[in-house]
Scaffold this motif. Structure first.
Motif, PDB file in Angstrom:
ATOM      1  N   TRP A 221      11.427  11.518   3.704  1.00 53.33           N
ATOM      2  CA  TRP A 221      10.394  11.759   2.885  1.00 53.33           C
ATOM      3  C   TRP A 221      10.620  12.963   2.067  1.00 53.33           C
ATOM      4  O   TRP A 221      10.572  13.112   0.897  1.00 53.33           O
ATOM      5  CB  TRP A 221       9.189  11.580   3.344  1.00 53.33           C
ATOM      6  CG  TRP A 221       7.865  11.901   2.384  1.00 53.33           C
ATOM      7  CD1 TRP A 221       7.373  13.188   2.586  1.00 53.33           C
ATOM      8  CD2 TRP A 221       7.305  11.075   1.176  1.00 53.33           C
ATOM      9  NE1 TRP A 221       6.314  13.123   1.667  1.00 53.33           N
ATOM     10  CE2 TRP A 221       6.234  11.860   0.752  1.00 53.33           C
ATOM     11  CE3 TRP A 221       7.600  10.111   0.846  1.00 53.33           C
ATOM     12  CZ2 TRP A 221       5.499  11.217  -0.166  1.00 53.33           C
ATOM     13  CZ3 TRP A 221       6.752   9.395  -0.223  1.00 53.33           C
ATOM     14  CH2 TRP A 221       5.880  10.009  -0.713  1.00 53.33           C
ATOM     15  N   GLU A 488       2.735  14.251   8.617  1.00 52.02           N
ATOM     16  CA  GLU A 488       3.378  14.010   7.522  1.00 52.02           C
ATOM     17  C   GLU A 488       3.365  12.530   7.626  1.00 52.02           C
ATOM     18  O   GLU A 488       2.796  11.617   6.359  1.00 52.02           O
ATOM     19  CB  GLU A 488       5.043  14.238   7.211  1.00 52.02           C
ATOM     20  CG  GLU A 488       5.641  14.096   5.866  1.00 52.02           C
ATOM     21  CD  GLU A 488       5.066  15.048   4.917  1.00 52.02           C
ATOM     22  OE1 GLU A 488       4.369  14.778   4.118  1.00 52.02           O
ATOM     23  OE2 GLU A 488       5.558  16.298   5.152  1.00 52.02           O
ATOM     24  N   LEU A 492       1.236   9.509   5.200  1.00 57.44           N
ATOM     25  CA  LEU A 492       1.766   8.228   4.463  1.00 57.44           C
ATOM     26  C   LEU A 492       1.024   7.122   4.947  1.00 57.44           C
ATOM     27  O   LEU A 492       0.977   6.070   4.207  1.00 57.44           O
ATOM     28  CB  LEU A 492       3.323   8.303   5.080  1.00 57.44           C
ATOM     29  CG  LEU A 492       4.220   9.450   4.338  1.00 57.44           C
ATOM     30  CD1 LEU A 492       5.673   9.444   5.098  1.00 57.44           C
ATOM     31  CD2 LEU A 492       4.341   9.428   3.025  1.00 57.44           C
ATOM     32  N   ARG A 495      -2.357   6.911   3.388  1.00 55.19           N
ATOM     33  CA  ARG A 495      -2.305   6.770   1.697  1.00 55.19           C
ATOM     34  C   ARG A 495      -1.905   5.210   1.442  1.00 55.19           C
ATOM     35  O   ARG A 495      -2.460   4.818   0.542  1.00 55.19           O
ATOM     36  CB  ARG A 495      -1.241   7.652   1.551  1.00 55.19           C
ATOM     37  CG  ARG A 495      -1.480   9.110   0.865  1.00 55.19           C
ATOM     38  CD  ARG A 495      -0.631  10.034   0.699  1.00 55.19           C
ATOM     39  NE  ARG A 495       0.123   9.653  -0.545  1.00 55.19           N
ATOM     40  CZ  ARG A 495       1.332  10.283  -0.942  1.00 55.19           C
ATOM     41  NH1 ARG A 495       1.789  11.259  -0.052  1.00 55.19           N
ATOM     42  NH2 ARG A 495       1.956  10.053  -2.125  1.00 55.19           N
ATOM     43  N   SER A 496      -0.934   4.546   2.313  1.00 56.07           N
ATOM     44  CA  SER A 496      -0.631   3.238   2.072  1.00 56.07           C
ATOM     45  C   SER A 496      -1.787   2.395   2.247  1.00 56.07           C
ATOM     46  O   SER A 496      -1.969   1.457   1.683  1.00 56.07           O
ATOM     47  CB  SER A 496       0.582   2.812   3.125  1.00 56.07           C
ATOM     48  OG  SER A 496       1.894   3.844   2.705  1.00 56.07           O
ATOM     49  N   LEU A 524       5.710   4.361  -1.821  1.00 54.82           N
ATOM     50  CA  LEU A 524       5.206   5.746  -2.147  1.00 54.82           C
ATOM     51  C   LEU A 524       6.578   6.507  -2.496  1.00 54.82           C
ATOM     52  O   LEU A 524       7.678   6.448  -2.044  1.00 54.82           O
ATOM     53  CB  LEU A 524       4.753   6.513  -0.850  1.00 54.82           C
ATOM     54  CG  LEU A 524       3.524   5.762  -0.323  1.00 54.82           C
ATOM     55  CD1 LEU A 524       2.873   6.446   0.993  1.00 54.82           C
ATOM     56  CD2 LEU A 524       2.337   5.672  -1.164  1.00 54.82           C
TER      57      LEU A 524
END
Length: 526
Positions: A221, A488, A492, A495-496, A524
């Motif tokens: 990422w 991190e 993710l 957010r997903s 993303l």
């Protein structure tokens, strides 16, 4: 700077070692492990490997079972490819000496949840360990493979780290913390393969090994690669409930061989009330059913009972589980096992194609670190080791076939520690790690709501700032590297999950319990 190896492989499990063995005939390979070589998830896999080997079974059937478990989000082309490669992958392991269980002259096949046929090849209840030992032994003997334990990957080396600065996005290796020398070193190669496993340790309860902190996902990422479907965290329905022994998995095969789930309060079997397949329903359905029984009746656990089967059969098929639980005072031939769900597998990850290629030139990925299109919204049991074997080989083949097109070697800048000091606040790392795992379990667990996800997002935003500030000022340590990746990856996942307004597969939200008409991946973009 001298090139460390032709190809760098980060991770020493099934995916990494399969890639190494396939590359080593023509290239010098270095396999990097962040601890001991066998500490990854491969060694922990109890169940087995799915392959069409039984008379009456078919590739079509295995494909359909995989698609059904994945709630239609799988890439059918990928599923067909992996399923068709499975028998050959099993034969290659047999050639390496993996002692799969047999029934007469044929391989013994067991059945697991979601499978319509017996198609799981296994080595008792310790398949992963046997596979790991065979691959590790073969790799250690090969003159072109260097096995490097105790190297904790920090970040991928891209053109931004080159002495001749570049924005190409190409990957030229990685920075890794040498545990023995207590310093960060630059390791370079023409190609790099991420085989770092999943992100199970983002959660309070997980069957994943201690090192499953999403390192490869976070590094990819940061290097500019797309990440996909991180909301789909698989929770294994049956982890041993024991206050002293954490994270001991009770394999799916126990239910495949007749184990029944019962409510301790009533003593009654409950799965038929949730799904007509009963205990053989896919994992997401079984995990939600157990979660509901526990919450509704205020239980600490439910029972998994195989004591109605013949004692000799149970001891023969599940020797490791029998011995482990016997040592804890539980005789599984006479009494039920207390179990709870626990995070088990990361179905999302770094987006790759059929060759294991990522968005970054020179960077490949294989295994649990990826979102290959195989698993969709929920992994079918025993497709995971299979994915490692097929994609480990695919990445190796693509690297060999496209060697001349890979990014050229470049001089990279050494790791710079001139503006940091040793930390005097190590307690911050332990505190933050614990906080992340608790709110991820409570807010982003088996059953979700938008309000809980928003609370988790608020917390992770604050913690990301704190960890970034800490990372700027202090020298890296293995714990800090893992915490940085954990923060991190948790972001993710959240957010997903916030972006999926339906309940599909492993993502179940009370706010949107239905399915949308079209199955779409969450992608993303950095």
């Amino acid at each position: 700077m001298k090139q460390t190896a032709d190809v760098l492989i980060v991770g020493s499990g099934a995916a990494g070692l399969t890639a190494a063995l396939n590359l080593a005939e023509t290239h010098k390979v270095a396999v990097i492990a962040k601890g001991a070589l066998g500490e990854g998830a491969t060694s922990w896999a109890q169940g087995g490997i799915a392959a069409v080997l039984e008379k009456g079974d078919s590739f079509v059937s295995h494909v359909e079972d995989t698609m059904i478990a994945g709630a239609g989000l799988n890439d059918r082309h990928v599923v067909e490819h992996v399923v068709e490669e499975a028998p050959r992958a099993i034969q290659r392991l047999i050639d390496l000496g993996v002692p799969f269980a047999t029934d007469g002259d044929a391989l013994h096949l067991t059945r697991e949840g979601g499978h319509s046929h017996r198609r799981i090849v296994h080595v008792a209840d310790a398949t992963g360990y046997a596979v790991q030992q065979a691959l590790e032994t073969a790799a250690a003997k090969h003159p072109n493979i260097t096995l490097v334990p105790d190297m904790v990957a920090v970040d991928l080396i891209t053109g931004r780290h080159a002495k001749d600065f570049s924005t190409s996005g190409a990957v030229h290796g990685l920075y890794a913390y040498n545990r023995k020398k207590k310093r960060v070193e630059a390791l370079t190669g023409r190609a790099t393969i991420l085989a770092t496993g999943g992100a199970g340790r983002t959660y309070l309860y997980s069957t994943a090994p201690r090192g499953a902190t999403g390192d490869g996902i976070a590094m990819a990422w940061r290097a500019g690669c797309r990440i996909s479907n991180m909301e789909f965290m698989q929770f294994h329905p049956t982890c041993l409930y024991n206050l002293e022994v954490k994270n001991f998995l009770i394999t799916e095969a126990v239910r495949g061989e007749g184990g029944l789930l019962k409510n301790p309060k009533t003593g009654e079997r409950f799965m038929p009330a949730y799904d007509k397949r009963g205990e053989l329903a896919p994992r997401d359905i079984v995990a939600r059913a157990i979660d509901n029984e526990i919450k509704r009746d205020g239980l600490d656990f439910v029972w998994l009972d195989i004591s109605h089967r013949e004692p000799e059969f149970v001891r023969e098929h599940f020797p490791n589980i029998y011995d482990k639980l016997r040592g804890l005072g539980i005789d599984i031939t006479r009494e039920p096992i207390p179990v709870v769900p626990a995070q088990h597998y990361t179905c999302g990850g770094v987006l790759v194609d059929l060759h294991g290629c990522t968005d970054a030139p020179g960077l490949y990925a294989a295994g649990e670190v990826t979102q290959s299109g195989l698993h969709g919204a929920n992994r079918l049991a025993s497709n995971s080791l299979l994915e490692c074997l097929v994609f480990g080989e695919a990445a190796a083949r693509h690297i060999t076939a496209n060697w001349d097109q890979l990014p050229a070697a470049t001089d990279v800048r050494p790791w710079d520690e001139s503006r940091v000091t040793d930390s005097d606040e190590e307690v911050v790392i332990a505190q933050t790690w614990g906080e992340i795992r608790r709110f991820m379990w409570n807010y982003v667990g088996i059953v979700r709501t938008t309000k809980r996800l928003e609370r988790a997002k608020h917390r992770i935003d604050l913690l990301r700032q704190e960890v970034a500030e800490y990372y700027k000022h202090f020298r890296v340590t293995p714990d800090l590297i893992e915490l940085r990746n954990l923060v991190e990856v948790a972001d993710l996942i959240i957010r997903s999950a916030l972006g999926r307004h339906e309940s599909r597969g492993l993502h179940y939200t009370l706010d949107c319990p239905g399915l949308l008409p079209e199955a779409k991946d969450t992608i993303l973009v950095p």
